[in-house]
Design an enzyme around this catalytic site. Structure first.
Site, PDB file in Angstrom:
ATOM      1  N   VAL A 129       0.861  -1.178   0.000  1.00 54.73           N
ATOM      2  CA  VAL A 129       0.000   0.000   0.000  1.00 54.73           C
ATOM      3  C   VAL A 129       0.895   1.225   0.000  1.00 54.73           C
ATOM      4  CG1 VAL A 129      -1.768   1.294   1.255  1.00 54.73           C
ATOM      5  CG2 VAL A 129      -1.824  -1.208   1.250  1.00 54.73           C
ATOM      6  N   CYS A 130       0.512   2.229  -0.779  1.00 53.95           N
ATOM      7  CA  CYS A 130       1.207   3.513  -0.776  1.00 53.95           C
ATOM      8  C   CYS A 130       2.678   3.316  -1.166  1.00 53.95           C
ATOM      9  CB  CYS A 130       1.041   4.161   0.594  1.00 53.95           C
ATOM     10  SG  CYS A 130       1.388   5.928   0.668  1.00 53.95           S
ATOM     11  N   THR A 131       3.596   3.958  -0.450  1.00 51.38           N
ATOM     12  CA  THR A 131       5.020   3.858  -0.792  1.00 51.38           C
ATOM     13  C   THR A 131       5.641   2.543  -0.345  1.00 51.38           C
ATOM     14  OG1 THR A 131       5.539   5.111   1.218  1.00 51.38           O
ATOM     15  CG2 THR A 131       5.429   6.346  -0.857  1.00 51.38           C
ATOM     16  N   GLY A 132       4.837   1.645   0.196  1.00 51.19           N
ATOM     17  CA  GLY A 132       5.338   0.307   0.491  1.00 51.19           C
ATOM     18  C   GLY A 132       5.821  -0.402  -0.765  1.00 51.19           C
TER      19      GLY A 132
ATOM     20  N   GLY B  92      -2.611   2.397  -4.219  1.00 49.60           N
ATOM     21  CA  GLY B  92      -2.154   3.783  -4.265  1.00 49.60           C
ATOM     22  C   GLY B  92      -1.940   4.325  -2.865  1.00 49.60           C
TER      23      GLY B  92
END
Length: 225
Positions: free
Chosen positions: A98-101, A148
């Site tokens: 998720v996200c910048t993971g 995102g």
């Protein structure tokens, strides 16, 4: 089904908590929040989360999920943490973030040649690790499923639930959570937000994590990308 979430200092807790709440309703699933020790892990929200397991306790998982947050560069620079992500990801049925993971997955070598999502503020950095950035709430490429930014973690987890348990089950989970978003402002993406708000966000990030992108590029080069 065993689901392992990477828990690390200065993560964005909703990146983890949102999908964890959804995936906890898969049925027949065990969730672990994994870090080096069982000591409380501070989040960027000002409170800490307790890990349920250490790297040594979880050598493998059916689903690996990596959240993002301001602490991702420290994870990428940490050989133990990145090594655990790589080992678990190589054997997992589903490799997710998720996200910048997704940048952590990329640094672990798990997104080369894959389409992937990320927070809009760093999505182009995926190219450093051989991934193709895609600006969508949920991106599915074979067994890689990436969300995102932050709130997209709920959408991502519902998509994954539908793939694992069928759409009827996913619809039931969505209803149980009353997930019916009606945001008060049209400001949830840089395409909708006014330029002043986008600039204010960028200034805030630059103050919180100076040289973030330059540091990430240096880490990618050090890792051989």
């Amino acid at each position: 089904m065993n689901i392992a979430f990477l828990l690390f200092p200065n993560l964005t807790q909703l990146d983890l908590a949102g999908p964890a709440q959804v995936l906890s309703r898969l049925g027949g699933a065990r969730l672990d929040l994994v870090w080096k020790t069982l000591d409380p892990v501070p989040t960027d929200a000002g409170f800490s989360i307790l890990p349920t397991a250490t790297f040594a306790d979880v050598p493998a998982a059916d689903i690996l999920c990596v959240p993002g947050g301001l602490g991702i560069n420290s994870v990428i620079a940490d050989a133990d943490a990145l090594g655990w992500v790589r080992r678990v990801g190589e054997g997992a049925q589903w490799v997710t973030s998720v996200c910048t993971g997704s940048l952590i997955l990329g640094a672990a070598g798990l997104l080369k040649g894959y389409r992937a999502g990320c927070h809009w503020g760093q999505i182009e950095q995926l190219r450093l690790f051989g991934a193709e950035p895609v600006s969508e709430r949920t991106v599915v490429d074979r067994n890689r499923v990436t969300g995102g930014g932050v709130t997209a973690g709920i959408d991502f987890a519902l998509h994954l639930t539908a793939m694992l348990r069928g759409e009827d089950h996913a619809r039931l989970v969505q209803l149980s959570l009353e997930y019916d978003p009606q945001p008060p402002f049209a400001s949830g993406s840089p395409a909708q937000a006014d330029p002043a708000t986008v600039d204010a966000y960028r200034r805030r990030v630059a103050k919180l994590v100076p040289n973030r992108d330059a540091e990430l590029k240096a880490l990618a080069e050090r890792l051989g990308f």
